[in-house]
Structures are given as structure tokens and as C-alpha cells.
Design a protein around this motif. Structure first.
Motif, PDB file in Angstrom:
ATOM      1  N   GLY A   1      -2.336  -3.993  36.456  1.00 39.13           N
ATOM      2  CA  GLY A   1      -2.048  -2.781  35.709  1.00 39.13           C
ATOM      3  C   GLY A   1      -1.141  -1.788  36.404  1.00 39.13           C
ATOM      4  N   GLN A   2      -0.472  -2.204  37.487  1.00 37.87           N
ATOM      5  CA  GLN A   2       0.380  -1.276  38.244  1.00 37.87           C
ATOM      6  C   GLN A   2       1.528  -0.766  37.391  1.00 37.87           C
ATOM      7  N   THR A   3       1.858   0.492  37.564  1.00 36.71           N
ATOM      8  CA  THR A   3       2.943   1.115  36.801  1.00 36.71           C
ATOM      9  C   THR A   3       4.286   0.681  37.342  1.00 36.71           C
ATOM     10  N   VAL A   4       5.182   0.347  36.426  1.00 36.33           N
ATOM     11  CA  VAL A   4       6.551  -0.031  36.781  1.00 36.33           C
ATOM     12  C   VAL A   4       7.470   1.144  36.480  1.00 36.33           C
ATOM     13  N   LEU A   5       8.231   1.561  37.493  1.00 38.80           N
ATOM     14  CA  LEU A   5       9.112   2.709  37.335  1.00 38.80           C
ATOM     15  C   LEU A   5      10.559   2.283  37.077  1.00 38.80           C
TER      16      LEU A   5
END
Length: 405
Positions: A401-405
Motif C-alpha cells: 500500500g505504499q504511496t507512489v509520488l
């Protein structure tokens, strides 16, 4: 094994797996997804069950919920015949402490052995990718009257510091010396650049194991570890022998696959093992129906390729929707690749979403990672190192679930 020797399988699955972060940030290493639909623990359990070792205990400890759930929902054996695969959490049976090491884990779980009263105990690791028929190793153990037989595989000496190293005696079977992760391991006679590495698979005569565990428990200076403590002890007593993995033959394997074994304890080895699956003649073939790898298959529709979406040299799980271009990648169930998106040389876990026009290269994305439209991963190395985990060999990894920037 009706009418034959009784064997209890003990699978050591309590490892933290720090070298595989961030994939192990929320789960034990044996629960990490592999090959699209499998968990790492499925490989050892499939080998044991295919080899007629049908009563197995999986010892767990670190962040074990997903592992416990997978084992209990997937590995349902015939209770009518008394067969089972069961997770066994750390229970502090010997006092208010968790496992001090792999040997202590078995010591604290000896009630399982006393209940079953097996002739032999197979103690196998839970985080390797391979096929092996344990019956062949058991036959050698029984024929030779060994106290413990350890499975060994030849690896380059340059890699030996990550393994237990076995020095065989002149007969090639008796273990002369066992060194756990030595900095300067001795090479094999006639093959100085090779060593015999322990695969982390052991077969014990039951009384020998119980006696060794009890003696080790009294040694306050011991690491209470199978490789660092128990194997050297039994080697000194002349009770340890080695089983050459190269002698093992599994039904349905090809010459290309023979002897395949991968320790996937790092991001690089985990990634490389996936790349072994996808060639036209894979180094490790998941399609061997004579020695299947079992797992739980989600109730999802077949994969769809729409809007010109294509995939080549890839594994694509059920429930995937491919509208973009996928090459040399492994996609777990429920992955969505948007129109114009490009996925190359990557491993995508369950329910990853790749937005329209996004690019993902040389990456491992854990469950539920959402890559926004137009985003890139694996294109700008400097930016990737600032934002994500990057391995020694340049594999980019994002956690669950890590956020991608």
C-alpha cells in the motif's frame, strides 16, 4: 507412509526476514507472495506432502497472521487418515520468553513430538524455492543409520558466507566439519571455488534430536540455533551425514531444472528467482503436474486483455485486466494495467494498479500499491533511491500500500 517409518515434519517459519524488507514489514518471510499465486511456505509444504510426509507442524512467531491464515485455509489434509498441516505459534511453554533460536523453537515445541512419537523428524526451512523428494533423503538416512542427515548443495565459495558450510569426509557422506556462515570457508577437495552449503533441511532420528536439544538448552553460551549449535554438536560426535541434493530426482523435472534451489532471502535473489520462471524454457517450471506446488487459488475470473493490452514472457494471474504492455513480468491476481502503461521486468503483487501511461521497470510492488497515471518507477535512478527501497543490484521495492509520488 503406511507400514513404513513414521515421520513428523517440522517447518521453521518464524524468521523475521529483515533482508527482504519492505516485503516483510507486515508479514513473516514464508508468507511473502511468490510466482504470482503462491506463498514461499507452499514450496516446502508441497515437497513434504508430495513425499508422503503428511503430518506437519509449521512453527511461527514473527508477524504470523497472514501465514497462519494461509496455512489454515489452504493446507487442509485428510483428518480421516490423521494427516494434517497446522501452524503452531510461539506458546512460551518453557517460561515467559519467545524463541531464542531455531533449536529453541523446536525445544519449546517438543510436546508435538511427544504426541506423535515419530521414528524420524524432518526439520525443514520455509523460505526456499525448489522441488525435492524427501523420501530419497530419508532412505539414505535410514540405510546409513545417521543421527542427522543434512541436505547439501554446491554453491560458489564467494557466496558461502550466507550459508552453513559442510565439509564432507573422504567417503563424501560423513560430515567432518560444519561451519555456520563462515567468513573464509574451505573449498571442496578438487573444487576449491565450490563449497557444500546447507539447504536448511535436516532429517533426525527422533531420540538423537531430543537429546541434542536438551543438552543445548543447558548451555548458556549457545546460540540455540540448528545450524550454529545442533549440527556442530552432532558433527563432533560423528553422527552427522550429508545428502547431496544433486542425487535427488523429482518426477517430471527436466535436465535444465535439475538441482534448482534458491534462497530468496534478499530482494535481489527474490527478484532473480522470479525471472527464472518466465523464459520460454524456464529454469524452474511451475507447470510440473507430476510434482505440483499447491496453494490457494482465489475465486476470480480469468485474466482479460483488452484495448490492445498485451503480455509477453510473463505470468499473469487470474482477475488481472491488461490494457497496456507487460513484458518479462510476474503479475499476481487482481492487477490492473491501464492503457498506455508499460510494465517491464517487474513483480506485481495482488491488486496493484498501474495507471494510464505509467511506466514501471525492474521493480517489486507489494499488495495494493497504486501507481498514478503518468508516474514512473525504474526510470530515474536518483529519484527512486530518494523515494523507495533500492537493492544492491538496483531492484526497486515498494511495501504494501505504499504511496507512489
Amino acid at each position: 507412509m503406511r507400514g513404513g517409518p513414521s515421520v513428523l515434519g517440522i517447518v521453521l517459519a518464524g524468521g523475521e526476514g529483515k533482508r527482504l524488507m519492505p516485503l516483510t514489514a507486515d508479514r513473516a518471510k514464508p508468507a511473502v507472495t511468490f510466482g504470482g499465486t503462491y506463498r514461499l511456505v507452499d514450496f516446502v509444504l508441497s515437497n513434504l506432502v508430495n513425499g508422503d510426509i503428511l503430518r506437519n507442524c509449521v512453527l511461527t512467531q514473527y508477524k504470523s497472521h497472514s501465514l497462519d491464515r494461509h496455512v489454515t485455509t489452504t493446507w487442509r489434509m485428510s483428518s480421516l487418515l490423521g494427516n494434517y498441516v497446522t501452524p503452531v505459534p510461539a506458546q512460551q511453554r518453557l517460561g515467559p520468553r519467545w524463541y531464542l533460536g531455531s533449536a529453541d523453537a523446536i525445544l519449546q515445541s517438543l510436546n508435538l513430538v511427544h504426541d506423535e512419537q515419530p521414528d524420524y523428524i524432518a526439520v525443514f526451512g520455509a523460505d526456499h524455492v525448489y522441488r525435492m523428494d524427501p523420501r530419497q533423503m530419508l532412505n539414505q538416512h535410514i540405510d546409513n543409520g545417521a543421527g542427522v542427515t543434512v541436505a547439501g548443495i554446491r554453491v560458489p565459495r564467494s557466496e558461502a558466507s550466507a550459508f552453513g558450510v559442510i565439509t564432507p569426509a573422504g567417503d563424501g557422506v560423513q560430515v567432518e566439519r560444519f561451519l555456520e556462515k563462515p567468513a573464509d570457508p574451505p573449498g571442496l577437495p578438487g573444487e576449491p571455488d565450490q563449497v557444500f552449503a546447507s539447504m536448511g533441511n535436516y532429517l533426525f532420528t527422533t531420540k538423537v534430536l531430543i537429546d541434542a536439544l536438551n543438552q543445548d538448552a543447558e548451555d548458556q553460551s549457545s546460540a540455540h540455533d540448528m545450524g550454529a549449535s545442533i549440527l556442530p554438536m552432532l558433527t563432533e560426535r560423528g553422527m552427522a551425514q550429508v545428502y547431496d541434493f544433486d542425487d535427488n530426482r523429482v518426477p517430471g523435472e527436466t535436465d535444465r531444472e535439475h538441482g534448482y534451489w534458491r534462497d530468496v532471502g534478499t530482494l535481489d535473489s527474490y527478484y532473480d528467482a522470479h525471472m527464472d520462471l518466465i523464459s520460454n524454457r524456464p529454469v524452474f517450471n511451475l507447470h510440473n503436474r507430476l510434482w505440483p506446488i499447491y496453494t490457494h487459488s482465489p475465486q476470480l475470473p480469468p485474466a482479460r486483455f483488452v484495448a490492445g493490452g498485451i503480455a509477453s514472457e510473463s505470468i499473469v494471474g487470474p482477475g488481472c485486466v491488461i490494457r497496456g504492455q507487460v513484458t518479462k513480468s510476474v503479475l499476481s491476481p487482481g492487477v490492473v494495467v491501464g492503457e498506455g502503461a508499460v510494465v517491464q521486468g517487474s513483480v506485481l503483487h495482488d491488486n496493484v494498479r498501474i495507471g494510464r501511461g505509467a511506466v514501471v521497470r525492474g521493480s517489486v510492488l507489494d499488495k495494493n500499491v497504486d501507481v498514478p497515471a503518468g508516474a514512473t518507477i525504474g526510470v530515474n535512478p536518483g529519484r527512486d533511491e530518494e523515494l523507495y527501497t533500492v537493492s544492491k543490484n538496483g531492484v526497486i521495492a515498494l511495501g504494501k500500500g505504499q504511496t507512489v509520488l
